[in-house]
Structure formats: structure tokens, C-alpha cells
Scaffold this motif. Sequence first.
Motif, PDB file in Angstrom:
ATOM      1  N   ARG A  32       0.841  -1.197   0.000  1.00 36.05           N
ATOM      2  CA  ARG A  32       0.000   0.000   0.000  1.00 36.05           C
ATOM      3  C   ARG A  32       0.878   1.251   0.000  1.00 36.05           C
ATOM      4  O   ARG A  32       2.030   1.216   0.445  1.00 36.05           O
ATOM      5  N   THR A  33       0.307   2.337  -0.478  1.00 38.94           N
ATOM      6  CA  THR A  33       0.994   3.626  -0.426  1.00 38.94           C
ATOM      7  C   THR A  33       0.150   4.609   0.367  1.00 38.94           C
ATOM      8  O   THR A  33      -1.048   4.752   0.115  1.00 38.94           O
ATOM      9  N   ALA A  34       0.796   5.256   1.330  1.00 36.94           N
ATOM     10  CA  ALA A  34       0.100   6.204   2.198  1.00 36.94           C
ATOM     11  C   ALA A  34       0.657   7.607   2.005  1.00 36.94           C
ATOM     12  O   ALA A  34       1.874   7.800   1.979  1.00 36.94           O
ATOM     13  N   LEU A  35      -0.236   8.557   1.868  1.00 39.82           N
ATOM     14  CA  LEU A  35       0.118   9.966   1.837  1.00 39.82           C
ATOM     15  C   LEU A  35      -0.305  10.581   3.161  1.00 39.82           C
ATOM     16  O   LEU A  35      -1.495  10.534   3.522  1.00 39.82           O
ATOM     17  N   VAL A  36       0.658  11.120   3.900  1.00 41.51           N
ATOM     18  CA  VAL A  36       0.371  11.705   5.206  1.00 41.51           C
ATOM     19  C   VAL A  36       0.796  13.162   5.174  1.00 41.51           C
ATOM     20  O   VAL A  36       1.987  13.477   5.078  1.00 41.51           O
ATOM     21  N   THR A  37      -0.161  14.061   5.233  1.00 42.45           N
ATOM     22  CA  THR A  37       0.187  15.479   5.202  1.00 42.45           C
ATOM     23  C   THR A  37       0.624  15.930   6.594  1.00 42.45           C
ATOM     24  O   THR A  37       0.285  15.327   7.608  1.00 42.45           O
ATOM     25  N   GLY A  38       1.401  16.992   6.608  1.00 41.06           N
ATOM     26  CA  GLY A  38       1.897  17.512   7.879  1.00 41.06           C
ATOM     27  C   GLY A  38       2.688  16.483   8.658  1.00 41.06           C
ATOM     28  O   GLY A  38       2.565  16.391   9.885  1.00 41.06           O
ATOM     29  N   SER A  39       3.521  15.722   7.959  1.00 36.96           N
ATOM     30  CA  SER A  39       4.185  14.585   8.606  1.00 36.96           C
ATOM     31  C   SER A  39       5.666  14.805   8.888  1.00 36.96           C
ATOM     32  O   SER A  39       6.414  13.857   9.102  1.00 36.96           O
ATOM     33  N   GLY A  40       6.072  16.070   8.937  1.00 36.56           N
ATOM     34  CA  GLY A  40       7.459  16.360   9.271  1.00 36.56           C
ATOM     35  C   GLY A  40       7.742  16.305  10.758  1.00 36.56           C
ATOM     36  O   GLY A  40       8.898  16.241  11.172  1.00 36.56           O
ATOM     37  N   ARG A  41       6.680  16.332  11.574  1.00 35.70           N
ATOM     38  CA  ARG A  41       6.888  16.297  13.022  1.00 35.70           C
ATOM     39  C   ARG A  41       5.598  15.868  13.710  1.00 35.70           C
ATOM     40  O   ARG A  41       4.546  15.706  13.092  1.00 35.70           O
ATOM     41  N   ASN A  42       5.713  15.636  15.005  1.00 34.91           N
ATOM     42  CA  ASN A  42       4.574  15.378  15.879  1.00 34.91           C
ATOM     43  C   ASN A  42       3.688  14.228  15.394  1.00 34.91           C
ATOM     44  O   ASN A  42       4.184  13.169  15.028  1.00 34.91           O
ATOM     45  N   ILE A  43       2.378  14.432  15.392  1.00 30.67           N
ATOM     46  CA  ILE A  43       1.439  13.357  15.077  1.00 30.67           C
ATOM     47  C   ILE A  43       1.644  12.822  13.665  1.00 30.67           C
ATOM     48  O   ILE A  43       1.652  11.606  13.440  1.00 30.67           O
ATOM     49  N   GLY A  44       1.817  13.717  12.686  1.00 29.82           N
ATOM     50  CA  GLY A  44       2.009  13.271  11.308  1.00 29.82           C
ATOM     51  C   GLY A  44       3.235  12.402  11.149  1.00 29.82           C
ATOM     52  O   GLY A  44       3.210  11.386  10.448  1.00 29.82           O
ATOM     53  N   ARG A  45       4.320  12.788  11.802  1.00 28.30           N
ATOM     54  CA  ARG A  45       5.549  11.992  11.752  1.00 28.30           C
ATOM     55  C   ARG A  45       5.311  10.603  12.337  1.00 28.30           C
ATOM     56  O   ARG A  45       5.741   9.594  11.756  1.00 28.30           O
ATOM     57  N   ALA A  46       4.626  10.539  13.470  1.00 29.66           N
ATOM     58  CA  ALA A  46       4.359   9.250  14.107  1.00 29.66           C
ATOM     59  C   ALA A  46       3.518   8.352  13.197  1.00 29.66           C
ATOM     60  O   ALA A  46       3.757   7.138  13.110  1.00 29.66           O
ATOM     61  N   ILE A  47       2.547   8.944  12.514  1.00 29.12           N
ATOM     62  CA  ILE A  47       1.713   8.163  11.591  1.00 29.12           C
ATOM     63  C   ILE A  47       2.548   7.640  10.432  1.00 29.12           C
ATOM     64  O   ILE A  47       2.459   6.463  10.052  1.00 29.12           O
ATOM     65  N   ALA A  48       3.373   8.505   9.852  1.00 30.57           N
ATOM     66  CA  ALA A  48       4.219   8.099   8.726  1.00 30.57           C
ATOM     67  C   ALA A  48       5.148   6.950   9.123  1.00 30.57           C
ATOM     68  O   ALA A  48       5.288   5.967   8.383  1.00 30.57           O
ATOM     69  N   LEU A  49       5.772   7.063  10.270  1.00 29.08           N
ATOM     70  CA  LEU A  49       6.690   6.022  10.727  1.00 29.08           C
ATOM     71  C   LEU A  49       5.950   4.716  11.016  1.00 29.08           C
ATOM     72  O   LEU A  49       6.449   3.624  10.694  1.00 29.08           O
ATOM     73  N   ALA A  50       4.776   4.814  11.613  1.00 29.77           N
ATOM     74  CA  ALA A  50       4.002   3.605  11.922  1.00 29.77           C
ATOM     75  C   ALA A  50       3.568   2.894  10.651  1.00 29.77           C
ATOM     76  O   ALA A  50       3.634   1.659  10.552  1.00 29.77           O
ATOM     77  N   PHE A  51       3.123   3.649   9.653  1.00 28.89           N
ATOM     78  CA  PHE A  51       2.724   3.045   8.384  1.00 28.89           C
ATOM     79  C   PHE A  51       3.920   2.370   7.704  1.00 28.89           C
ATOM     80  O   PHE A  51       3.798   1.264   7.173  1.00 28.89           O
ATOM     81  N   ALA A  52       5.061   3.053   7.704  1.00 30.26           N
ATOM     82  CA  ALA A  52       6.261   2.486   7.080  1.00 30.26           C
ATOM     83  C   ALA A  52       6.680   1.208   7.780  1.00 30.26           C
ATOM     84  O   ALA A  52       7.093   0.233   7.127  1.00 30.26           O
ATOM     85  N   GLU A  53       6.579   1.193   9.101  1.00 29.90           N
ATOM     86  CA  GLU A  53       6.953   0.005   9.864  1.00 29.90           C
ATOM     87  C   GLU A  53       6.087  -1.190   9.483  1.00 29.90           C
ATOM     88  O   GLU A  53       6.541  -2.336   9.528  1.00 29.90           O
ATOM     89  N   ARG A  54       4.835  -0.918   9.081  1.00 26.75           N
ATOM     90  CA  ARG A  54       3.924  -1.993   8.664  1.00 26.75           C
ATOM     91  C   ARG A  54       4.041  -2.301   7.184  1.00 26.75           C
ATOM     92  O   ARG A  54       3.251  -3.035   6.645  1.00 26.75           O
ATOM     93  N   GLY A  55       5.006  -1.689   6.501  1.00 34.98           N
ATOM     94  CA  GLY A  55       5.285  -2.068   5.120  1.00 34.98           C
ATOM     95  C   GLY A  55       4.784  -1.135   4.048  1.00 34.98           C
ATOM     96  O   GLY A  55       5.013  -1.382   2.856  1.00 34.98           O
ATOM     97  N   ALA A  56       4.118  -0.054   4.418  1.00 37.43           N
ATOM     98  CA  ALA A  56       3.597   0.863   3.406  1.00 37.43           C
ATOM     99  C   ALA A  56       4.693   1.736   2.816  1.00 37.43           C
ATOM    100  O   ALA A  56       5.659   2.092   3.496  1.00 37.43           O
ATOM    101  N   ASN A  57       4.543   2.076   1.532  1.00 37.20           N
ATOM    102  CA  ASN A  57       5.306   3.174   0.957  1.00 37.20           C
ATOM    103  C   ASN A  57       4.686   4.459   1.499  1.00 37.20           C
ATOM    104  O   ASN A  57       3.467   4.563   1.573  1.00 37.20           O
TER     105      ASN A  57
END
Length: 254
Positions: free
Chosen positions: A10-35
Motif C-alpha cells: 500500500r501507499t500512504a500519503l500523510v500530510t503535515g508529517s514532518g513532526r509530531n502526530i504526522g511523523r508518528a503516523i508516517a513512521l508507523a505506516f512504514a513500519e507496517r510495510g507501506a510506501n
Amino acid sequence: MSSFDDLTGRTALVTGSGRNIGRAIALAFAERGANVVVNGHRDQAAIDAVVDEITAAGGKAIGLLADVSDADAVGRMVATATEAFGGVDISVSNVGRRMRLPFEQITVDEWNSTIATNLSAAFYIAHHTVPGMRERGWGRVIHISGQDGFAGHIPERAANVTAKAGLHGMAKAIAREYGVHGITANTVAPGPIDTVRDAAQYTHIDPDEVVSRMAIKHYGDSVDVAEACLYLAGESGRFVTGQVIHVNGGEFMF
């Protein structure tokens, strides 16, 4: 990791993901295998740092600077993401401008700016990603709202209250129209979360008073919000749509 939260392919687009909540979401998705498409508005170094963190762990990510209150900029970002990864399967709208002004002092320009950033941006992202999700027969739309949109508990934030409530309204509309196409749309509403923020906008908040209202007697972490998004993004959330998950430690119970 169970198959229910496996996002491989899967590919996930996470806006506002340079820090805080967005960053945590981006990292969590990547850890589960998403682009992951990491997005920010001004700080290229911040989004590059998140991309580097993902790729160092063996994941795939690109960082794209774009003002999501600009419909054309969002279109270009989604086109670049599609070129890189073949499409966007999961969109997370996570940007917010928390202007605090008495209602009668809000100018038309300030109102429009807040609505554009906090609400219209989510429409632009869905507008450009939902068609591809529909064609592929699978998609997840997640809006990061907030307690403002449900409790209206803080005065002098009329534009933000309106926008945050509108986010969930939009999620319900998308859920109703696109469920038949395998797309879910939901809202995550964070409560008291320990993040880096502009302290000048929060002088009216007493953290001890906030904690006193909570069932769980401490502020949450960005990871708590990311875990709620993971639930909605994976097969675990396949039968959940048009709903809101409140991640607020029991400060408010809706």
C-alpha cells in the motif's frame, strides 16, 4: 505484526508529517510495510529527516513539500506520488492552523485562510486520491480532527471549531458514497497529546487542569494517535466507516 495491520504494497500519503502526530503516523505506516509520502509546507529538512528515518529502517518513502491549502499543489503532489508508487491507497489529512481570536475580531481573510488549511485541504486530498482508490477497489481516507470539532470547549476558536467539525462531516459523506467501492472514510480526534507546538497559542490552557478532567491521568503521545490510524488503515478497519475515534484519555466521552 498480524495480517490485519500489514500494509505491505500500500501507499500512504500523510500530510503535515514532518513532526509530531504526522511523523508518528508516517513512521508507523512504514513500519507496517507501506510506501509513505511524507509532506510538509515549509521545512524541507524536517520531511527529509522522516524520509531518512524510514529508508534507514528498510522502508520506502519520498518527501514532498506542498501547501495543501492550494488545490493545484495537492494535485501535483498526488501525481508525483502516483508516478513513484503507482497510486495512493491511504490518505491522511493532518494539517491544522489553530488561530485563536474573539469571534468579532476574525477577519474574512483569516477565516478563509483557516478553513482552507484545516478543511479545504482535506477535500483537495480526497478529490485527487479517491478516484484512484475507486478504480482499484480499495482505499482508506482518514481525517485528523480534534476535540474542537466535537466539544467546542475552548472559546475564541470559531474557525477551527467549524473546520474540525466539517472534517468529520466530509468523512461521513465520503464513507456513504464510496463504501460500495471498497473505500472507508473515518476521523481520528486527538485530545491532550504531548507535541511540540507554538506555546503562544496555548496560554489559556492549564495542563494540570486538563489532566484533572481525564480518566487516564497524563497526556497522550503521538504514537497513540498513530495506532488509531493503523487500525483504520489496515484490514482491521475494513468494517469501520463514517466513524470517529477519540484519542483523548477520557477527557471527554462522547
